[in-house]
Design an enzyme around this catalytic site. Sequence first.
Site, short mmCIF file in Angstrom:
data_model
loop_
_atom_site.label_atom_id
_atom_site.label_comp_id
_atom_site.label_asym_id
_atom_site.label_seq_id
_atom_site.Cartn_x
_atom_site.Cartn_y
_atom_site.Cartn_z
N ASP A 212 6.76 6.84 -13.81
CA ASP A 212 7.31 5.67 -14.51
C ASP A 212 6.76 4.37 -13.95
OD1 ASP A 212 8.77 7.53 -15.87
OD2 ASP A 212 10.70 7.04 -14.98
N ASP B 255 2.52 8.38 -9.03
CA ASP B 255 3.86 8.17 -9.55
C ASP B 255 3.79 8.20 -11.09
OD1 ASP B 255 6.65 7.31 -9.45
OD2 ASP B 255 5.92 5.38 -10.13
N ASP C 175 3.95 2.07 -8.03
CA ASP C 175 4.25 0.71 -8.51
C ASP C 175 5.44 0.06 -7.83
OD1 ASP C 175 6.06 2.57 -9.84
OD2 ASP C 175 6.65 0.87 -11.09
#
Length: 264
Positions: free
Chosen positions: A13, A11, A199
Amino acid sequence: MTKAALIVFTDLDGTLLDHETYSHAAAGPALQRLRERGIPVILASSKTAAEVAPLRAEIGLSAYPAIIENGAGILPAHGSSARDAGDYARIRAALDMVPAELRRHFIGFGDMSDAEVARSTGLDLNRARLARQRNHSEPGEWTGNDEERAAFERHLADRGITARYGGRYLTLSLGGTKADRMDEIAALYGQPRRIALGDAPNDLEMLLASDVPVLIRNPHARPLPPMPKDQAGHILKSTRTGPAGWNEMILSLLSEAISRQTGA
């Protein structure tokens, strides 16, 4: 493509990019180690091709494909932000067929100006412009109630359009997840062992589809949903946040892999 023993899916961001600064600098040592070993690093993001292509080039990963729009599409290796908007046109056409009393509750990026998307997302004007250059999916704000949303989604489903909530936005696509695209890309490299880093809850499918799932600490993200103990216990967790946590975990995993290979 060349076969690989290991592949990394990540991922952006809050994971490879810092939550506040969007910098990947803290992950530099791990990225360099992966580069030296020829290990493919595949970006997997909700961002569009127009957003991912320059980021991928900046990080030095243009030789590898990337997963875009939350798994609705793939940006080929060395590909640019050139648009093939066939899927997007189909989604927008399906929206035009939804009854007006339901359609009015969905305000998609295609219904907004660059400035309106900037206000909605918090992006600057240039990034908002890139976020509106969509190929495969249409995120939007939903203003109706749950019953109206169910009816809205049924109308779209009759036309082959899937609707999924990803936090702030209800996103429409022709289906496909980050996990689906992982399978396609891993096949290009001979199905190597997979590390996946994310996240937030919308990364969970990707994490669980990997051999080594890694959750990067992000105090700004929602916690993962409850899972069976065997799945939850399988997920590794960083102690540091963002790219610093990414660096920490990748270097640790590479050290373990080297130790296994040498019998140390």
